[in-house]
Enzyme design. Structure first.
Site, PDB file in Angstrom:
ATOM      1  CE1 TYR A 256      -3.032  -3.034   0.328  1.00  0.00           C
ATOM      2  CE2 TYR A 256      -3.318  -2.579   2.661  1.00  0.00           C
ATOM      3  CZ  TYR A 256      -3.593  -3.349   1.549  1.00  0.00           C
ATOM      4  OH  TYR A 256      -4.434  -4.430   1.665  1.00  0.00           O
TER       5      TYR A 256
ATOM      6  N   PRO B 259     -15.918  -5.485   2.509  1.00  0.00           N
ATOM      7  CG  PRO B 259     -16.235  -4.819   4.733  1.00  0.00           C
ATOM      8  CD  PRO B 259     -15.183  -4.931   3.663  1.00  0.00           C
ATOM      9  CG  LEU B 260     -18.964  -1.433   3.268  1.00  0.00           C
ATOM     10  CD1 LEU B 260     -18.665  -0.039   3.785  1.00  0.00           C
ATOM     11  CD2 LEU B 260     -20.391  -1.831   3.630  1.00  0.00           C
ATOM     12  N   GLY B 261     -18.188  -4.019  -0.871  1.00  0.00           N
ATOM     13  CA  GLY B 261     -18.057  -4.115  -2.323  1.00  0.00           C
ATOM     14  C   GLY B 261     -17.259  -2.960  -2.917  1.00  0.00           C
ATOM     15  NE  ARG B 262     -12.107  -4.490  -5.104  1.00  0.00           N
ATOM     16  CZ  ARG B 262     -11.018  -4.726  -4.368  1.00  0.00           C
ATOM     17  NH1 ARG B 262     -10.536  -3.762  -3.620  1.00  0.00           N
ATOM     18  NH2 ARG B 262     -10.435  -5.899  -4.381  1.00  0.00           N
ATOM     19  N   GLY B 263     -17.040  -0.054  -1.937  1.00  0.00           N
ATOM     20  CA  GLY B 263     -17.817   1.190  -1.892  1.00  0.00           C
ATOM     21  C   GLY B 263     -19.127   1.128  -2.649  1.00  0.00           C
TER      22      GLY B 263
ATOM     23  CB  SER C 254     -22.715   5.710  -2.863  1.00  0.00           C
ATOM     24  OG  SER C 254     -21.394   5.354  -3.159  1.00  0.00           O
TER      25      SER C 254
END
Length: 340
Positions: free
Chosen positions: A60, A206-210, A214
């Site tokens: 990273y 866990p949020l599907g890469r955002g 949104s």
């Protein structure tokens, strides 16, 4: 204020906050590195809120994120956190995965220096070297445990058989894998293998890469150099199809009185106490929202409804582009084939 529960990750003794903090986006892949003072403030806010499980990697930045975390942990913060970092992806010129023992050791020493710590709590092989028997890599990691440089060992994106073979060399504490309402292939073989062996599960993205926060409109906000622009699931022809999943999640969240990201994160939390999601963020308000997901309780009926709308055919597009297929659930050659 939500109290963050503590959970045992795996059966080797590591205890972490039930939700972690993925630190990647602060320094890499999601646009340019974010301002250091803001990110240190965010990390401190997370720790003071009870989110103590920090996830980074030498890739990273590269290296920038470990340096950032090293700075954030000065002044007595080190003892409050469970620090996870990773090795295994070389970025010198050509990108390749390496599990060679000398490389493992060199990476560990370098990470210890950048993080300015004496010991790494959880050290993962970030991606699996498909040219090398996993036993060879694990042998060196075992030595690093014996030397007190790392406490616990993890693998990321390993196949079930690779997990078994690695665990036979030295017990694994965690497997990191992508698990969310739009990535569920791990439920078939990898999650049951971890549970059988007493290995903790750390769910990244866990949020599907955002996307589950949104939906397609996130694409309008992506900065220059954000690698999500190049992922198959975010291409126009797939995005239109994948929008349906987000809309349905959003509908259920509205009925439930929470945000779609809280609902998606709560679904991961409800997979079991052995699953620790590590949503990433660069904003304190999003961190607060993610913490709020711990208070969202889902009934069996709501879980079933979410799972029915997040079936295999509800998402179009691979997780990674064609050049990175070895990044997913990787297998390694048998030890019997190895000639040192």
């Amino acid at each position: 204020m939500t109290t963050i529960p503590r959970v045992k990750l795996g059966s080797q003794g590591l205890e972490v906050s039930a939700q972690g903090l993925g630190c990647m986006g602060m320094s890499a892949f999601y646009g340019p590195p974010k301002p250091e003072p803001d990110m240190i403030k965010l990390i401190h806010h997370a720790i003071n809120s009870g989110i103590t499980f920090l996830d980074t990697s030498d890739i990273y930045g590269p290296k920038l994120n470990e340096i950032l975390i090293g700075k954030a942990l000065k002044g007595g913060m080190r003892d409050k956190v469970e620090l996870a970092t990773k090795f295994g992806v070389k970025l010198d010129g050509i990108r390749e995965v390496c599990g060679d023992p000398a490389y493992v050791r060199a990476c560990c020493e370098a990470s210890l220096q950048r993080l300015e710590v004496d010991c790494i709590d959880l050290y993962y092989q970030h991606r699996i070297d498909t040219r090398l028997p996993i036993e060879i890599t694990m042998g060196e990691l075992k030595k690093l445990v014996e030397e007190g440089k790392i406490k616990y060992i993890g693998l990321s994106e390993a196949s079930a058989s690779t997990i078994r073979r690695a665990h036979a060399v030295h017990p694994l504490t965690a497997i990191q894998l992508e698990w969310s309402l739009w990535t569920r292939d791990v439920e078939e073989e990898i999650v049951p293998t971890c549970r059988e062996l007493g290995i903790g599960i750390v769910a990244y993205s866990p949020l599907g890469r955002g996307f589950l926060s949104s939906g397609p409109k996130m694409m309008d906000k992506l900065e220059e150099g954000d690698f999500r622009k190049f992922l198959p699931r975010f291409q126009a022809e797939n995005l239109e199809h994948n929008k349906i999943l987000f809309e349905r999640v959003n509908e259920i969240a509205t009925k439930k009185g929470c945000t779609p990201s809280q609902l998606a994160l709560a679904w991961v939390h409800h997979q079991g106490n052995d699953v620790v999601p590590i949503p990433g963020t660069t904003k304190i308000q999003n961190l607060e929202q993610n913490i709020g997901a711990l208070s969202v309780k889902l009934t069996p009926e709501e879980m079933a409804e979410l799972e029915s709308i997040a079936s295999a055919d509800s998402v179009k597009g691979d997780r990674y582009g064609s050049g990175l297929t070895t990044y997913v659930n990787s297998e390694t050659p048998p030890l019997s084939s190895w000639k040192a």
